[in-house]
Design an enzyme around this catalytic site. Structure first.
Site, PDB file in Angstrom:
ATOM      1  N   HIS A  12       0.606  -1.437  -0.266  1.00  0.00           N
ATOM      2  CA  HIS A  12      -0.042   0.073   0.619  1.00  0.00           C
ATOM      3  C   HIS A  12       0.579   1.597  -0.080  1.00  0.00           C
ATOM      4  O   HIS A  12       0.524   2.583  -0.150  1.00  0.00           O
ATOM      5  CB  HIS A  12      -1.011   0.070   1.153  1.00  0.00           C
ATOM      6  CG  HIS A  12      -1.859  -1.197   1.327  1.00  0.00           C
ATOM      7  ND1 HIS A  12      -2.938  -1.012  -0.104  1.00  0.00           N
ATOM      8  CD2 HIS A  12      -1.670  -1.803   2.118  1.00  0.00           C
ATOM      9  CE1 HIS A  12      -3.716  -2.836   0.567  1.00  0.00           C
ATOM     10  NE2 HIS A  12      -3.042  -2.805   1.229  1.00  0.00           N
ATOM     11  N   PRO A  42      -7.367  -8.240  -6.827  1.00  0.00           N
ATOM     12  CA  PRO A  42      -8.627  -8.018  -7.504  1.00  0.00           C
ATOM     13  C   PRO A  42      -8.781  -6.405  -7.083  1.00  0.00           C
ATOM     14  O   PRO A  42      -8.700  -5.979  -8.019  1.00  0.00           O
ATOM     15  CB  PRO A  42      -9.678  -8.348  -7.508  1.00  0.00           C
ATOM     16  CG  PRO A  42      -9.218  -9.655  -5.680  1.00  0.00           C
ATOM     17  CD  PRO A  42      -8.642  -9.316  -5.929  1.00  0.00           C
ATOM     18  N   HIS A 119      -3.376  -3.323   8.120  1.00  0.00           N
ATOM     19  CA  HIS A 119      -4.413  -3.699   7.023  1.00  0.00           C
ATOM     20  C   HIS A 119      -4.871  -2.124   6.360  1.00  0.00           C
ATOM     21  O   HIS A 119      -5.305  -1.438   7.476  1.00  0.00           O
ATOM     22  CB  HIS A 119      -5.688  -4.392   7.532  1.00  0.00           C
ATOM     23  CG  HIS A 119      -6.339  -4.525   7.443  1.00  0.00           C
ATOM     24  ND1 HIS A 119      -6.978  -5.470   5.577  1.00  0.00           N
ATOM     25  CD2 HIS A 119      -7.726  -3.799   7.106  1.00  0.00           C
ATOM     26  CE1 HIS A 119      -8.135  -5.187   5.831  1.00  0.00           C
ATOM     27  NE2 HIS A 119      -8.905  -4.651   6.301  1.00  0.00           N
TER      28      HIS A 119
END
Length: 141
Positions: A12, A42, A119
């Site tokens: 990220h 995805p 996360h």
């Protein structure tokens, strides 16, 4: 083994760059950051802010994560991000992504000591209010 914090950075963080002029950004970055190994991931978001700024979100607005866990935090300000979304024609191993540049508030889950993002929980155009039934003038009290 890769730690959760290191995995967050790999998947990220892309500080100091942006995808603005490059429609191929997601295709290159998803491959480079190993998110097309074994399958095509995805959806993925890259954050173009300093790691310090993203870590600081762990001390900002505490909200509930999408999975019901209590350790998510939303940024106090919008961040420059790129959303990568698999296209309809994408087929492993030839993963193909659409690149979308955005300014949004990000939500991350944090854990550990030091308390760091592990996360990426999502991004929104408008910040969450702490309680939905808040009076409109309750800001800044």
């Amino acid at each position: 083994k890769e730690t959760a914090a290191a995995k967050f950075r790999r998947q990220h963080m892309d500080s100091g760059s942006s995808s603005s002029s490059n429609s191929n950004y997601c295709n290159q970055m998803m491959k480079r950051r190993r998110m097309t190994h074994g399958r095509c991931k995805p959806v993925n978001t890259f954050v173009h802010e300093s790691l310090a700024d993203v870590k600081a979100v762990c001390s900002q607005k505490n909200i509930t994560c999408k999975n019901g866990q209590p350790n998510c935090y939303q940024s106090n300000s919008t961040m420059n991000i790129t959303d990568c979304r698999e296209t309809g024609s994408s087929k492993y191993p030839n993963c193909a992504y659409k690149t979308s540049q955005k300014q949004k508030y990000i939500t991350v889950a944090c854990e550990g000591n030091p308390y760091v993002p592990v996360h990426f929980d999502g991004s929104v155009l408008l910040p969450a209010t702490s309680t939905q039934a808040q009076a409109p003038l309750a800001r800044g009290q």
